[in-house]
Design a protein around this motif. Sequence first.
Motif, PDB file in Angstrom:
ATOM      1  N   UNK A   1      32.531  47.251  54.156  1.00 32.24           N
ATOM      2  CA  UNK A   1      33.858  47.408  53.595  1.00 32.24           C
ATOM      3  C   UNK A   1      33.943  46.639  52.271  1.00 32.24           C
ATOM      4  N   UNK A   2      34.419  47.289  51.252  1.00 36.05           N
ATOM      5  CA  UNK A   2      34.502  46.700  49.919  1.00 36.05           C
ATOM      6  C   UNK A   2      35.839  45.964  49.774  1.00 36.05           C
ATOM      7  N   UNK A   3      35.757  44.644  49.565  1.00 30.22           N
ATOM      8  CA  UNK A   3      36.955  43.822  49.401  1.00 30.22           C
ATOM      9  C   UNK A   3      37.019  43.243  47.996  1.00 30.22           C
ATOM     10  N   UNK A   4      38.161  43.398  47.368  1.00 27.67           N
ATOM     11  CA  UNK A   4      38.421  42.826  46.043  1.00 27.67           C
ATOM     12  C   UNK A   4      37.308  43.129  45.040  1.00 27.67           C
ATOM     13  N   UNK A   5      37.016  44.413  44.810  1.00 23.97           N
ATOM     14  CA  UNK A   5      35.921  44.755  43.884  1.00 23.97           C
ATOM     15  C   UNK A   5      36.246  44.366  42.446  1.00 23.97           C
ATOM     16  N   UNK A   6      35.203  43.975  41.730  1.00 22.24           N
ATOM     17  CA  UNK A   6      35.338  43.594  40.321  1.00 22.24           C
ATOM     18  C   UNK A   6      35.095  44.828  39.461  1.00 22.24           C
ATOM     19  N   UNK A   7      35.933  45.020  38.468  1.00 22.51           N
ATOM     20  CA  UNK A   7      35.855  46.197  37.614  1.00 22.51           C
ATOM     21  C   UNK A   7      34.925  46.048  36.429  1.00 22.51           C
ATOM     22  N   UNK A   8      35.001  47.033  35.564  1.00 21.25           N
ATOM     23  CA  UNK A   8      34.076  47.160  34.442  1.00 21.25           C
ATOM     24  C   UNK A   8      34.128  45.980  33.484  1.00 21.25           C
ATOM     25  N   UNK A   9      35.302  45.603  32.999  1.00 22.42           N
ATOM     26  CA  UNK A   9      35.393  44.606  31.926  1.00 22.42           C
ATOM     27  C   UNK A   9      34.910  43.232  32.347  1.00 22.42           C
ATOM     28  N   UNK A  10      35.251  42.804  33.560  1.00 26.69           N
ATOM     29  CA  UNK A  10      34.816  41.481  34.015  1.00 26.69           C
ATOM     30  C   UNK A  10      33.302  41.476  34.233  1.00 26.69           C
ATOM     31  N   UNK A  11      32.773  42.593  34.722  1.00 29.66           N
ATOM     32  CA  UNK A  11      31.327  42.691  34.917  1.00 29.66           C
ATOM     33  C   UNK A  11      30.597  42.730  33.576  1.00 29.66           C
ATOM     34  N   UNK A  12      31.178  43.418  32.597  1.00 28.05           N
ATOM     35  CA  UNK A  12      30.592  43.443  31.259  1.00 28.05           C
ATOM     36  C   UNK A  12      30.595  42.036  30.660  1.00 28.05           C
TER      37      UNK A  12
END
Length: 144
Positions: A1-12
């Motif tokens: 189960x995916x909880x609080x996934x981090x999006x594109x900008x923070x990962x970039x």
Amino acid sequence: MVERPAGFWIRLGATLIDGLLIAVVGLIVTTLIGISFEEGEIIQNIMNLLYALILPVVWYGYTIGKRICGVRIVKLDGSNVGFGTMLLRVIVAMFVYVITLGIGLIVTIFMVAFRKDKRGIHDMLAKTYVTYKKPDEGNPYQES
């Protein structure tokens, strides 16, 4: 189960911090040992690969950039990543991106930007995701 996934900008942002860190350390090392630019590139690539493979395994899914940005890599069940998982995530994904001539990377960018679970091709292959969830937030699979 995916909880609080981090999006594109923070990962970039985390990736840029990691890249800058590896570049500076690589430049210092190659300058100190006095090797050519071409040899320095090889050393830099090896350092980058080892950094991406080993650090998340020993540091609960964090790299320095991810730690600064407050995100980390975990398995789908929320447990810590292992060396095999990181091999899949880094090496196999890199191979996929190369054989698709970068199209796989573009697809991954759109997947991370627009999918609800924010998982890219490398995450799908390794059964991982990037989350804001800290290691000690009550997940029974995590070590404190």
